[in-house]
Design an enzyme around this catalytic site. Structure first.
Site, PDB file in Angstrom:
ATOM      1  CD  GLU A 152       5.913  -2.525 -13.146  1.00 47.48           C
ATOM      2  OE1 GLU A 152       7.085  -2.652 -12.775  1.00 47.48           O
ATOM      3  OE2 GLU A 152       4.970  -2.278 -12.360  1.00 47.48           O
ATOM      4  CD  GLU A 196       7.912   2.595 -10.245  1.00 53.90           C
ATOM      5  OE1 GLU A 196       7.494   2.269 -11.378  1.00 53.90           O
ATOM      6  OE2 GLU A 196       7.671   1.934  -9.220  1.00 53.90           O
ATOM      7  CG  HIS A 228       5.248  -5.076 -10.224  1.00 60.01           C
ATOM      8  ND1 HIS A 228       5.523  -3.871  -9.632  1.00 60.01           N
ATOM      9  CD2 HIS A 228       4.765  -5.885  -9.242  1.00 60.01           C
ATOM     10  CE1 HIS A 228       5.218  -3.943  -8.345  1.00 60.01           C
ATOM     11  NE2 HIS A 228       4.764  -5.151  -8.081  1.00 60.01           N
ATOM     12  CG  HIS A 239       9.368  -1.636 -10.276  1.00 56.49           C
ATOM     13  ND1 HIS A 239       8.308  -2.377  -9.839  1.00 56.49           N
ATOM     14  CD2 HIS A 239      10.436  -2.043  -9.531  1.00 56.49           C
ATOM     15  CE1 HIS A 239       8.700  -3.192  -8.874  1.00 56.49           C
ATOM     16  NE2 HIS A 239       9.996  -3.008  -8.668  1.00 56.49           N
ATOM     17  NE  ARG A 274       1.067  -4.687  -8.610  1.00 51.87           N
ATOM     18  CZ  ARG A 274       1.757  -3.564  -8.405  1.00 51.87           C
ATOM     19  NH1 ARG A 274       2.039  -2.769  -9.394  1.00 51.87           N
ATOM     20  NH2 ARG A 274       2.156  -3.240  -7.191  1.00 51.87           N
TER      21      ARG A 274
HETATM   22 ZN   LIG Z   1       6.354  -2.204 -10.623  1.00 46.91          ZN
END
Ligand SMILES: [Zn+2]
Length: 412
Positions: A177, A373, A174, A297, A229
Site C-alpha cells: 500500500e 483507507e 501492509h 492503509h 502484503r
Molecule cells: Zn492495509
C-alpha cells in the site's frame, strides 16, 4: 555428457529470488455480489485462494470485491463467474502496465525527496535523518522496534514544546500500500513547513510520532514482488504474517487466517512477530501521553472506527468518533470531491481481528483511533499513479486538520 556432471551446477543456482516478479496480463476484476449467498461463495473462494489475490474482501451484498487473476487462471475464473451468475467488470486490464507506469522506486538523496514519485525504504530513512539535522530541537529520531530481517522500525517525534499530548501515526504495515507512507511523509513535511494557520495550530497542538514504514522488510521486498502484503518471516510452508492481524487484542477472532499461505495469516500467536511485539512495547511506553492513534492503509476510501472483531463492541466514545470522523471526511471531500465512507470497521468492511488500532484503543483506552483507507476505489487499487500522491496528501491533511480541530473544540 553424463547427467551427474550437471549436479554441481544445479546446486550452485541461488534460491533467493532477486529479479522482479512480473504481472504481465494479470487482470483485476471488480465484482458486485447481489446476494448474501454470492458474498459467501466469494468468501469461500478467498479462503481457498488458489492463486487469486483478493485486493478487497467480500463483505456484504452491493459492496464491490476486487480480485487479481493471473492469466493462466483467467478461463477458470470466467467459468466461476458464469456458474455463480456474478456480475463482474475488468477494472485493470494489465497489472504490469500500471507497475511500469509507477516507475519503480530509485534511491534518492534526502535533498531530492519529493512527492512526485514513490520512494525506497532507504530514501525515506535518509530523509527522516535529514529532518533531524534540519529541525534540531523539534524533530528527534526514534527506533520504535525491529523487523525479522534485522531492520529498524524508524520514526521521528515532532515536538514544538513541552507539555503537549501525543498523537501516533503509523503506515506501511501492509507493504504494497505504497500511497500510505507517501501520504504520511507528505503530512510530516507540511507539519514542519506549512505556513497555513490551521495546519500550524494542529501541528503544534501535539507531540506527533510519525512511523512511515512499520513493516520495513515487507516494504523493501515490494521492490521484488510489488503485490507483497505481509512481513518476511518464513513459516513452514509459506513466508510472512499479516502484521495487521497479529496484535494482542481479540487475536484470531475472525477475519484472520491460520493458513500460513494466506495473505491474512495471523501468525503463530498474538504478537508472535517481532515487528508488532517490539513496536507495541514502544507504543506502551508512550501510551499515557497519547490521545490519538491513526493507521494509514489503502485502498477503498474509508475512515474506520474501532472495533473490527465484534459488532456489539464499540469504543466508549463511539458517537464522538462518528461525529469527528464525519467532519473529517467532509473536509476531505472539499478539495477534489473524494468521497469517504465513515463507520465502525466491522460494519463498513467485514470482521477482522488483531488489528493495531483496536489494540491501542482497546488496551490503552485512547480517545481518538482511526484507520484511513486512502484512494482510490479500485480504478488503480494498490497501484495508485504517482501523480495522485500530492492530491491524496493534500486532501488527507485537510481531513486530519479538521479531525484534530473538532476533537479539541469539543473537549475545550
Ligand atoms: Zn492495509
Amino acid at each position: 555428457m553424463k547427467p551427474f556432471l550437471l549436479l554441481p551446477l544445479l546446486v550452485m543456482i541461488p534460491l533467493i529470488a532477486t529479479s522482479k516478479i512480473r504481472f504481465d496480463n494479470y487482470q483485476v476484476y471488480q465484482i458486485i455480489p447481489n446476494t448474501l449467498e454470492q458474498v459467501n461463495i466469494l468468501r469461500e473462494l478467498e479462503e481457498n485462494s488458489q492463486g487469486y489475490d483478493f485486493w478487497t474482501d467480500a463483505s456484504k451484498p452491493g459492496q464491490p470485491v476486487d480480485i487479481m487473476v493471473p492469466p493462466h487462471l483467467k478461463y477458470n475464473f470466467l467459468d466461476f463467474l458464469n456458474l455463480q451468475k456474478l456480475n463482474a467488470g475488468v477494472w485493470i486490464e494489465n497489472v504490469q502496465k500500471l507497475i511500469d507506469d509507477e516507475k519503480s522506486q530509485v534511491s534518492r538523496r534526502a535533498e531530492d525527496f519529493n512527492w512526485k514519485e514513490y520512494h525506497t525504504l532507504e530514501t525515506i530513512n535518509a530523509w527522516l535523518d535529514s529532518l533531524v539535522e534540519r529541525y534540531p530541537g523539534i524533530v528527534t529520531p526514534i527506533v520504535g522496534g525491529r523487523s525479522y530481517e534485522g531492520r529498524e522500525i524508524r520514526g521521528v517525534k515532532v515536538s514544538f514544546g513541552p507539555g503537549r499530548k501525543g498523537a501516533f501515526i503509523e503506515s506501511g504495515i501492509h507493504a504494497r500500500e505504497w500511497i500510505a507512507p507517501a501520504t504520511v511523509t507528505y503530512i510530516l513535511n507540511e507539519f514542519l513547513n506549512s505556513k497555513d494557520a490551521s495546519v500550524r495550530a494542529v501541528a503544534e497542538s501535539r507531540d506527533w510520532y510519525f512511523f512511515p514504514s512499520i513493516n520495513p522488510d515487507g516494504y523493501a521486498y515490494t521492490q521484488i514482488d510489488r503485490m507483497w502484503r505481509k512481513n518476511r518471516r518464513p513459516y513452514k510452508q509459506c513466508v510472512g504474517v499479516d502484521l495487521n492481524r497479529n496484535w494482542d487484542y481479540h487475536w484470531m477472532e475472525g477475519g484472520a487466517s491460520s493458513d500460513e499461505c494466506s495473505t491474512t495469516f495471523a501468525g503463530g500467536s498474538a504478537f508472535s512477530e517481532i515487528e508488532t511485539k517490539s513496536l507495541s512495547e514502544y507504543i506502551t511506553s508512550v501510551a499515557d501521553t497519547l490521545d490519538t492513534y491513526l493507521a494509514f492503509h489503502s485502498y477503498s476510501q474509508y475512515l474506520l472506527i474501532p472495533f473490527s472483531h465484534d459488532e456489539s463492541a464499540v469504543p466508549e466514545n463511539n458517537d464522538e468518533l462518528h461525529q469527528i470522523g464525519k467532519a473529517a471526511a467532509e473536509s476531505l471531500s472539499v478539495r477534489y470531491g473524494t468521497n469517504y465512507t465513515v463507520g465502525n470497521w466491522i460494519n463498513v468492511l467485514y470482521i477482522s481481528s488483531g488489528v493495531s488500532v483496536d489494540w491501542v484503543v482497546g488496551t490503552h483506552q485512547r480517545r481518538l483511533g482511526y484507520t484511513y483507507e486512502l484512494r482510490d476505489e479500485g480504478q488503480h487499487g494498490f497501484l495508485l499513479p504517482p501523480e495522485q500522491i500530492i492530491p491524496t496528501g493534500e486532501e488527507t491533511l485537510d481531513s486530519l486538520v479538521r479531525m484534530i480541530s473538532e476533537a479539541d473544540y469539543h473537549r475545550n
